[in-house]
Design an enzyme around this catalytic site. Structure first.
Site, PDB file in Angstrom:
ATOM      1  N   ASN A  80       0.835  -1.211   0.000  1.00 45.53           N
ATOM      2  CA  ASN A  80       0.000   0.000   0.000  1.00 45.53           C
ATOM      3  C   ASN A  80       0.865   1.255   0.000  1.00 45.53           C
ATOM      4  OD1 ASN A  80      -1.077  -2.307   1.690  1.00 45.53           O
ATOM      5  ND2 ASN A  80      -2.971  -1.253   1.169  1.00 45.53           N
ATOM      6  N   HIS A 120      -6.634  -9.560   4.151  1.00 39.95           N
ATOM      7  CA  HIS A 120      -7.089  -8.731   5.277  1.00 39.95           C
ATOM      8  C   HIS A 120      -8.607  -8.898   5.295  1.00 39.95           C
ATOM      9  CE1 HIS A 120      -7.439  -5.309   7.968  1.00 39.95           C
ATOM     10  NE2 HIS A 120      -8.278  -4.721   7.132  1.00 39.95           N
ATOM     11  N   ASP A 166       2.085  -5.392  12.654  1.00 37.55           N
ATOM     12  CA  ASP A 166       1.194  -4.504  11.910  1.00 37.55           C
ATOM     13  C   ASP A 166       1.713  -3.063  12.009  1.00 37.55           C
ATOM     14  OD1 ASP A 166      -0.940  -3.801  10.301  1.00 37.55           O
ATOM     15  OD2 ASP A 166      -2.296  -3.486  11.983  1.00 37.55           O
ATOM     16  N   GLY A 178      -3.952   2.905  12.359  1.00 37.06           N
ATOM     17  CA  GLY A 178      -2.705   2.151  12.473  1.00 37.06           C
ATOM     18  C   GLY A 178      -1.769   2.664  13.548  1.00 37.06           C
TER      19      GLY A 178
END
Lengths: 313, 428
Positions: free
Chosen positions: B100, B185, B310, B329
């Protein structure tokens, strides 16, 4: 005019971010003080100088008629310098963040900022960044504390008390800050609260707030002393929470037939603006024996005067 | 490089079922020459410099399967240099980076660029993943075969989910033909729409739209149903709820696949969000304490295979906003091991279970020869003081972004040294 206001009022909070966080003493202080301003607002000379020299900034990121004008009038009647900023066409559109806006305004040394914002928690964020008091005039779906306070004031003035009353709140609970603030406040003041909504508009685990939940309006209204209707936002249809206005009215609109399940002397409340014929029958809304909707608006100014006074000091 | 000798360490290498006090010899070319209890001061030439680790632990360098690097496009959040320094401080020596980025890692030429950047700027082993679909739009598949030929070892849309079931079937068929690893995901977009945190009492109180756990479950159940007929290498990137653990446990008896969990979901719950703490806006969201406990249990009984950081660096500007506007995040690669060790110190998990989920299990899923201390392999390892207490302070984090989910948390256990190919690249 020489109206005496309570001296030496002490509030436990620096900001009014929500009913959650207020103690029962705080609530009683605000309500008692509001009573004084109800009288003042009915008199010929409505102007005081309690807040003279103080600066109040109204920061409204969402369009609002009654809350904004109510806060503006409240500040002016207390003698404050009031500046109302309509944020839907200002720097925020140019990409300025809420915190930057807060810092800018903070540099102008206001004594109180009143904020209305579409995001839950916006007033909390603002309060962390400014030196003055912050009054929440509605943040997202979280809280709208002055609305709950003015509702409580309206009930007290009609029913003399809140403790022991059975109060129904009906409508789009999931997206309603009015509902949340009212649940906190009415619970605190000893009422029994019934929540009525279709499952699609019922927030998750709301029963943990200590309320009874109903999807059947008639059952939820049974023996209620107060029926509080909420505004149904049109966009709820677009996102398929509901099928149509007419079906909603059939099942969740307040009609004389449904109102018969409540107590005979049950009062009707609505935070406004109303969708007549969607959540409330138009005759009921205007029934001077049942509807206290106009009083809610009237007392709104008094409650906001009390809050401005208390939190500015 | 000179030969290096370490003795008196507690060596744990789940890949080789090694769990004993012993020593480690690193050869001149940075590989492991000897390891275990047979390596001690008696059989090392007396003239050599011997480092006594005084019973500190040696683990294989951690393999973190889910890391956002920021390159290309978001270098202001993290670049390969800052990422590798942060990773080394946490004992991580191999990472799988998410696609991403801007542009997205979805074609052969960008992979060439990335590998060059990774090689030049990174001190750790970087295994870039590529996206499953072009520009992560969920419409058209990327060239799994050609990208694999360029060294891509895993495919995922990272923060995005394949929503279209027909497309998922085609992706799985191609993955089966080409031996491709898919990492999903799991989140149904319609159910999670506008959602910010777990759907429940906290969301209701804060007036935030919720993400129900069924949004995760529906995608998992869909994919595992497809997997019954299309046997490909399938990995669920992260799960967040007890219900997901239950389903995975049940399905593991039928089909072969693997599952990861973020250290955030293992250590925190929705109550930690408190008064709109945007640093805890995560995807998948933090859920209830019962869910957290179920996830820990899932690791214990090996329903869950992997713990990931993550690691998603976000600059402060993206977090100093209202909850609705704030980005999702948390930065976490530096604290991955220490926070995992909390589960050992509070008797939730065995040390070996944790280390396995951080080293040999991810390496096995990815089919890479990392996360072990086998003879002749690169000497990628970390030395850990298991008891050392410390407090997480964002200003002390090495990562370029300071958005830690555990600011001010007291932890026990810290990496004191990290080696890659025999070279000491981090020292506390």
């Amino acid at each position: 005019m020489a109206i005496k206001t309570n001296k030496a009022i002490k509030i436990s909070q620096k900001h009014l971010l929500g009913i959650e966080g207020l103690s029962i003493n705080d609530v009683n202080l605000i309500l008692d003080e509001s009573q004084i301003f109800i009288k003042l607002n009915k008199s010929k000379n409505k102007k005081l100088n309690i807040l003279s020299g103080k600066t109040q900034i109204n920061l409204f990121f969402e369009p609002s008629t009654r809350t904004q004008s109510s806060f503006e009038l409240a500040g002016k009647r207390l003698g404050a310098d009031v500046m109302s900023m309509n944020m839907s066409n200002s720097a925020i559109k140019k990409g300025e963040t809420l915190i930057d806006t807060a810092m800018t305004l903070n540099a102008m040394h206001p004594d109180v900022i009143v904020i209305r914002h579409q995001d839950s928690g916006a007033s909390n964020l603002l309060s962390q960044k400014v030196n003055c008091a912050v009054l929440n005039a509605g943040d997202g779906s979280r809280e709208h504390p002055t609305q709950a306070l003015l509702d409580a004031l309206t009930i007290i003035n009609r029913k003399k008390k809140i403790e022991g009353l059975r109060i129904a709140i009906c409508g789009d609970i999931a997206h309603s800050r009015v509902a949340r603030s009212n649940i906190y406040l009415l619970n605190m003041l000893g009422a029994e609260v019934n929540i009525i909504a279709p499952s699609n508009l019922m927030p998750k685990e709301i029963e943990k707030f200590g309320v009874n939940t109903f999807t059947d309006m008639k059952k939820g209204l049974k023996d209620c002393d107060i029926v509080m209707m909420l505004r149904l936002q049109n966009e709820r249809m677009a996102s398929s929470f509901l099928s149509s206005n007419r079906e909603y009215y059939e099942y969740y609109g307040l009609t004389p037939d449904k109102l018969n399940h409540a107590k005979e002397d049950a009062l009707i409340m609505h935070p406004g603006p109303m969708n007549r014929g969607i959540e409330i029958d138009t005759k009921l809304a205007d029934d001077i024996n049942r509807s206290v909707i106009k009083e809610q608006v009237e007392f709104g100014v008094a409650v906001r005067m009390a809050c401005l006074k208390i939190f500015c000091e | 490089m000179k030969k290096q000798y370490f003795i008196n360490a507690n060596i744990m290498d789940p890949h080789n079922s090694l769990n004993e006090n012993g020593g480690l010899i690193i050869s001149e070319n940075g590989t492991i020459e000897a390891i275990g209890k047979k390596v001690n001061s008696n059989n090392i030439p007396a003239r050599e410099k011997i480092i006594d680790l005084k019973e500190k632990y040696i683990f294989p360098g951690l393999v973190d399967m889910r890391v956002f690097a920021g390159e290309p496009g978001y270098e202001y959040k993290e670049n390969f240099r800052t990422l590798s320094n942060a990773a080394l401080a946490g004992g991580v020596t191999s990472v799988v980076t998410m696609p991403n980025t801007d542009p997205v890692i979805d074609n052969v030429s960008i992979v060439d660029f990335l590998k060059r950047r990774g090689r030049d700027k990174s001190k750790i082993n970087v295994f870039p993943s590529a996206s499953l679909t072009k520009n992560i739009e969920g419409n058209n598949m990327t060239e799994f075969g050609l990208l694999q030929n360029k060294g891509i070892i895993a495919f995922t849309d990272g923060t995005k989910t394949i929503q279209n079931t027909q497309l998922m079937v085609r992706i799985m068929n191609s993955a089966k033909d080409l031996g491709t690893l898919i990492m999903q995901h799991a989140e149904d977009y319609d159910l999670a729409k506008n959602g910010m945190i777990n759907s429940g009492i906290v969301a209701t109180k804060l007036g935030l739209s919720g993400i129900p756990d069924v949004a995760e479950r529906i995608i998992i159940e869909r994919d595992l149903t497809l997997l019954e007929n299309i046997k490909c290498r399938y990995h669920i990137s992260q799960i967040s709820s007890g219900k997901s653990v239950e389903i995975i446990k049940e399905r593991k008896e039928k089909v072969k696949f693997t599952t990861g969990v973020s250290i955030n979901n293992l250590s925190l719950n929705e109550n930690d969000i408190g008064d709109f703490r945007t640093f805890l806006k995560l995807s998948p969201p933090l859920r209830k304490e019962e869910d957290r406990i179920a996830l820990v249990q899932g690791l214990k009984d090996e329903t869950i295979d992997v713990i990931v950081s993550d690691h998603k660096p976000e600059d402060e500007e993206q977090k100093r906003l209202t909850f609705a506007q704030a980005s999702t995040g948390a930065s976490g690669i530096e604290t991955l091991l220490s926070l995992s060790l909390e589960l050992y110190h509070n008797d939730s998990l065995k040390l070996e279970t944790i280390i396995k989920a951080l080293t040999s299990n991810p390496a096995k899923i990815l089919k890479i020869n990392k996360g072990n201390l086998s003879i002749d392999n690169d000497a990628d390892f970390c030395i850990v003081d298991l008891e050392k207490p410390w407090i997480v302070k964002k200003e002390k984090l090495i990562s370029k972004s300071k958005n830690t989910s555990i600011e001010n948390k007291k932890l026990q256990g810290k990496v004191t040294n990290t080696f890659v190919k025999g070279e000491e690249l981090f020292k506390l």
